[in-house]
Design an enzyme around this catalytic site. Structure first.
Site, PDB file in Angstrom:
ATOM      1  N   GLY A 178       0.837  -1.200   0.000  1.00 46.20           N
ATOM      2  CA  GLY A 178       0.000   0.000   0.000  1.00 46.20           C
ATOM      3  C   GLY A 178       0.870   1.248   0.000  1.00 46.20           C
ATOM      4  O   GLY A 178       0.572   2.237  -0.680  1.00 46.20           O
ATOM      5  N   THR A 179       1.960   1.196   0.743  1.00 52.86           N
ATOM      6  CA  THR A 179       2.905   2.311   0.804  1.00 52.86           C
ATOM      7  C   THR A 179       3.444   2.620  -0.589  1.00 52.86           C
ATOM      8  O   THR A 179       3.503   3.788  -1.005  1.00 52.86           O
ATOM      9  CB  THR A 179       4.079   1.941   1.754  1.00 52.86           C
ATOM     10  OG1 THR A 179       3.548   1.748   3.064  1.00 52.86           O
ATOM     11  CG2 THR A 179       5.148   3.010   1.778  1.00 52.86           C
ATOM     12  N   ASN A 181      -6.887   5.053   9.327  1.00 52.54           N
ATOM     13  CA  ASN A 181      -6.473   3.814   9.969  1.00 52.54           C
ATOM     14  C   ASN A 181      -6.436   3.879  11.493  1.00 52.54           C
ATOM     15  O   ASN A 181      -6.384   2.856  12.149  1.00 52.54           O
ATOM     16  CB  ASN A 181      -5.100   3.389   9.440  1.00 52.54           C
ATOM     17  CG  ASN A 181      -4.105   4.517   9.425  1.00 52.54           C
ATOM     18  OD1 ASN A 181      -4.312   5.525   8.756  1.00 52.54           O
ATOM     19  ND2 ASN A 181      -3.035   4.377  10.179  1.00 52.54           N
ATOM     20  N   SER A 241      -4.116  -2.590  -0.288  1.00 50.65           N
ATOM     21  CA  SER A 241      -3.050  -3.487   0.167  1.00 50.65           C
ATOM     22  C   SER A 241      -3.648  -4.804   0.655  1.00 50.65           C
ATOM     23  O   SER A 241      -4.599  -4.809   1.436  1.00 50.65           O
ATOM     24  CB  SER A 241      -2.294  -2.808   1.308  1.00 50.65           C
ATOM     25  OG  SER A 241      -1.362  -3.687   1.868  1.00 50.65           O
ATOM     26  N   ALA A 242      -3.069  -5.945   0.209  1.00 51.86           N
ATOM     27  CA  ALA A 242      -3.672  -7.261   0.460  1.00 51.86           C
ATOM     28  C   ALA A 242      -3.682  -7.676   1.933  1.00 51.86           C
ATOM     29  O   ALA A 242      -4.624  -8.313   2.390  1.00 51.86           O
ATOM     30  CB  ALA A 242      -2.949  -8.321  -0.366  1.00 51.86           C
ATOM     31  N   HIS A 243      -2.629  -7.302   2.673  1.00 47.56           N
ATOM     32  CA  HIS A 243      -2.545  -7.846   4.044  1.00 47.56           C
ATOM     33  C   HIS A 243      -3.548  -7.224   4.999  1.00 47.56           C
ATOM     34  O   HIS A 243      -3.688  -7.665   6.138  1.00 47.56           O
ATOM     35  CB  HIS A 243      -1.110  -7.761   4.586  1.00 47.56           C
ATOM     36  CG  HIS A 243      -0.647  -6.408   5.013  1.00 47.56           C
ATOM     37  ND1 HIS A 243      -0.637  -6.014   6.324  1.00 47.56           N
ATOM     38  CD2 HIS A 243      -0.154  -5.358   4.316  1.00 47.56           C
ATOM     39  CE1 HIS A 243      -0.147  -4.788   6.417  1.00 47.56           C
ATOM     40  NE2 HIS A 243       0.151  -4.362   5.200  1.00 47.56           N
ATOM     41  N   CYS A 245       2.587   2.421  13.346  1.00 49.31           N
ATOM     42  CA  CYS A 245       3.836   3.089  12.975  1.00 49.31           C
ATOM     43  C   CYS A 245       4.182   4.149  14.008  1.00 49.31           C
ATOM     44  O   CYS A 245       5.343   4.367  14.325  1.00 49.31           O
ATOM     45  CB  CYS A 245       3.712   3.759  11.618  1.00 49.31           C
ATOM     46  SG  CYS A 245       2.805   2.767  10.460  1.00 49.31           S
ATOM     47  N   THR A 254      10.539  -8.356 -11.567  1.00 47.84           N
ATOM     48  CA  THR A 254       9.784  -9.605 -11.766  1.00 47.84           C
ATOM     49  C   THR A 254       8.612  -9.656 -10.785  1.00 47.84           C
ATOM     50  O   THR A 254       8.777  -9.410  -9.593  1.00 47.84           O
ATOM     51  CB  THR A 254      10.716 -10.820 -11.597  1.00 47.84           C
ATOM     52  OG1 THR A 254      11.769 -10.675 -12.547  1.00 47.84           O
ATOM     53  CG2 THR A 254       9.976 -12.128 -11.826  1.00 47.84           C
ATOM     54  N   GLN A 270      -7.714   1.009   4.007  1.00 43.69           N
ATOM     55  CA  GLN A 270      -8.568   0.569   5.124  1.00 43.69           C
ATOM     56  C   GLN A 270     -10.005   0.244   4.715  1.00 43.69           C
ATOM     57  O   GLN A 270     -10.759  -0.285   5.521  1.00 43.69           O
ATOM     58  CB  GLN A 270      -8.573   1.621   6.241  1.00 43.69           C
ATOM     59  CG  GLN A 270      -7.281   1.675   7.051  1.00 43.69           C
ATOM     60  CD  GLN A 270      -6.989   0.434   7.880  1.00 43.69           C
ATOM     61  OE1 GLN A 270      -7.883  -0.362   8.180  1.00 43.69           O
ATOM     62  NE2 GLN A 270      -5.745   0.246   8.249  1.00 43.69           N
TER      63      GLN A 270
HETATM   64  C1  LIG Z   1      -1.550  -0.101   6.233  1.00 46.61           C
HETATM   65  C2  LIG Z   1      -1.840   1.138   5.535  1.00 46.61           C
HETATM   66  C3  LIG Z   1      -1.022   1.591   4.493  1.00 46.61           C
HETATM   67  C4  LIG Z   1       0.256   0.899   4.115  1.00 46.61           C
HETATM   68  O1  LIG Z   1       0.071  -0.336   3.483  1.00 46.61           O
HETATM   69  P1  LIG Z   1       1.300  -1.357   3.490  1.00 46.61           P
HETATM   70  O2  LIG Z   1       0.894  -2.419   2.521  1.00 46.61           O
HETATM   71  O3  LIG Z   1       1.415  -1.869   4.892  1.00 46.61           O
HETATM   72  O4  LIG Z   1       2.500  -0.610   3.058  1.00 46.61           O
HETATM   73  C5  LIG Z   1      -1.375   2.750   3.848  1.00 46.61           C
HETATM   74  N1  LIG Z   1      -2.482   3.420   4.186  1.00 46.61           N
HETATM   75  C6  LIG Z   1      -3.298   3.024   5.173  1.00 46.61           C
HETATM   76  C7  LIG Z   1      -4.514   3.817   5.483  1.00 46.61           C
HETATM   77  C8  LIG Z   1      -2.993   1.867   5.886  1.00 46.61           C
HETATM   78  O5  LIG Z   1      -3.798   1.483   6.883  1.00 46.61           O
END
Ligand SMILES: *Cc1c(COP(=O)(O)O)cnc(C)c1O
Length: 410
Positions: A84-85, A164, A218-220, A344, A256, A198
């Site tokens: 996501g970053t 978040n 972001s997948a996680h 963070c 890749t 989020q």
């Molecule tokens: C977790 C988060 C990110 C960052 O995503 P990552 O995949 O962990 O780098 C960015 N924005 C928000 C609002 C998030 O909660």
């Protein structure tokens, strides 16, 4: 051996309750299963021309189509990234770096994730103009305020969907309507980016209906693997690359492709979207149960964020006369995982930039905890938390110099 024994003892005594789902989530078993064959069977390089490579390429393109359908986008608008970053960085620098030698203006909010905020701070350091919009006490920006701040050289507006830390939801669609009106009257288009990390997998996202140019996920954060994200880039939007290499992801994210992670992202996103309504009802109930339980058993607490404008899986609570870090650690000793504001920010001592922007008293910010729920949480989890929370809070307050001044004077 001794460690093992203690471990066993702890397991018997304490339940493990994970209430930090906004930091990351457990992976869905079906996602792990889906990913596995891309480690040992279909392991070719997607750029290779042989069958091993072709099958890996097919898997990526299938994942791209699946994600596109779920976002109501075209597959050519979906770009896989490393997080996501990374999606946020590519969106922001990709637009700003399109202009060379011209001073431009960027609008964002004071409560963005650091991957947006620090990217934009860097742009400001390089001589561009930036407006950081205020939020109200519930963490919501004013669309009127945004409109008023648009200048002739405004090139980019980046506003997150759900925050978040407190879960406040911005009306991205309303912002998009206003920007579109202004864009119709001028030559230099204003691009709209939204960090939707989020909300993806929690709220349906239709990029066409919302009207954004760029959107990150972001997948996680939705039971997928770590280290993979998506950037939606509306067709016709030119992005200046940040990295240089091969033609992967049309040169916007060369390197890749992480095939298993991309496959896992698509699978997790599909599962999350198939269960949206069910999860929303279930998780809202858990949140309500914890919220009511806290209010009923603990004095001097504040729930941050307004019910109507807060996402259903985040509960941000300030406990007066309590040190948030101490509360987090004591809950951790009972097997309960929560967060102080944002994961963070927890490594720094400065109070949360989000709660500060919401004008919450710094003393109150100090005692703030974020509980974030996922569909693996149960009613029993909440009962367990409520069973230990008030005792811990009372214990911490008994040690606090600001609580119960009378007894301190004795
Ligand atoms: C977790 C988060 C990110 C960052 O995503 P990552 O995949 O962990 O780098 C960015 N924005 C928000 C609002 C998030 O909660």
């Amino acid at each position: 051996m001794l460690v093992n024994k203690i471990g066993e003892k702890n397991k018997m005594k304490y339940k493990k309750v994970y209430l930090d789902n906004s930091a990351t989530t457990i992976m869905h078993p079906e996602v792990i299963k889906e990913m596995q064959k891309y480690f040992y069977k279909i392991y070719g390089n997607p750029s290779s021309l042989h069958n091993f490579g072709k099958n890996a390429k097919i898997a990526i393109e299938k994942a791209r189509e699946e994600v596109a359908v779920l976002l109501n986008a075209n597959p050519s608008e979906i770009f896989f990234t490393g997080s996501g970053t990374e999606s946020n960085n590519i969106a922001i620098f990709g637009i700003v770096n399109n202009v060379c030698g011209k001073q431009i203006h960027v609008i964002t909010s004071k409560i963005e994730h650091h991957s947006v905020l620090n990217s934009i701070k860097h742009i400001e350091k390089c001589g561009h103009e930036v407006t950081y919009l205020d939020v109200d006490k519930h963490g919501i920006i004013s669309v009127e305020d945004l409109k008023k701040n648009i200048k002739n050289n405004t090139l980019l507006v980046s506003i997150m969907h759900a925050n978040n830390e407190v879960g406040s939801l911005q009306s991205i669609d309303k912002i998009a309507i206003e920007i579109k009106k202004i864009n119709n009257k001028r030559e230099q288009k204003i691009y709209l980016h939204s960090d939707s990390v989020q909300t993806a997998g929690k709220i349906p996202i239709d990029v066409k209906r919302i009207g954004v140019d760029l959107l990150s996920l972001s997948a996680h954060k939705f039971n997928g693997p770590k280290g993979v994200g998506v950037l939606y880039i509306k067709n016709g939007t030119h992005i200046s690359p940040m990295f240089f290499g091969g033609h992967h992801e049309k040169g916007i994210r060369p390197g890749t492709e992480n095939v298993p992670a991309i496959v896992g992202l698509a699978k997790a996103f599909k599962i999350a979207n198939n269960n949206l309504q069910k999860d929303k009802i279930y998780i809202s109930h858990l949140r309500e149960k914890l919220k009511t339980g806290i209010i009923n058993t603990i004095s001097e607490v504040t729930i941050n964020g307004d019910e109507k404008t807060t996402i259903y899986n985040i509960l941000n609570v300030s406990f007066n006369h309590v040190e948030g870090e101490a509360l987090l650690l004591m809950l951790d000793m009972k097997g309960i995982a929560v967060s102080t504001g944002s994961a963070c920010a927890s490594e720094t001592i400065s109070p949360s930039h989000v709660l500060s922007a919401m004008q919450i008293d710094p003393v109150v910010i100090h005692g703030t905890i974020r509980f974030s729920f996922g569909h693996y949480n149960t009613n029993k989890d909440i009962d367990y938390v409520l069973g230990v929370l008030h005792t811990i809070v009372e214990k911490l307050r008994s040690m606090s110099p600001t609580f119960n001044k009378k007894s301190r004077n004795i």
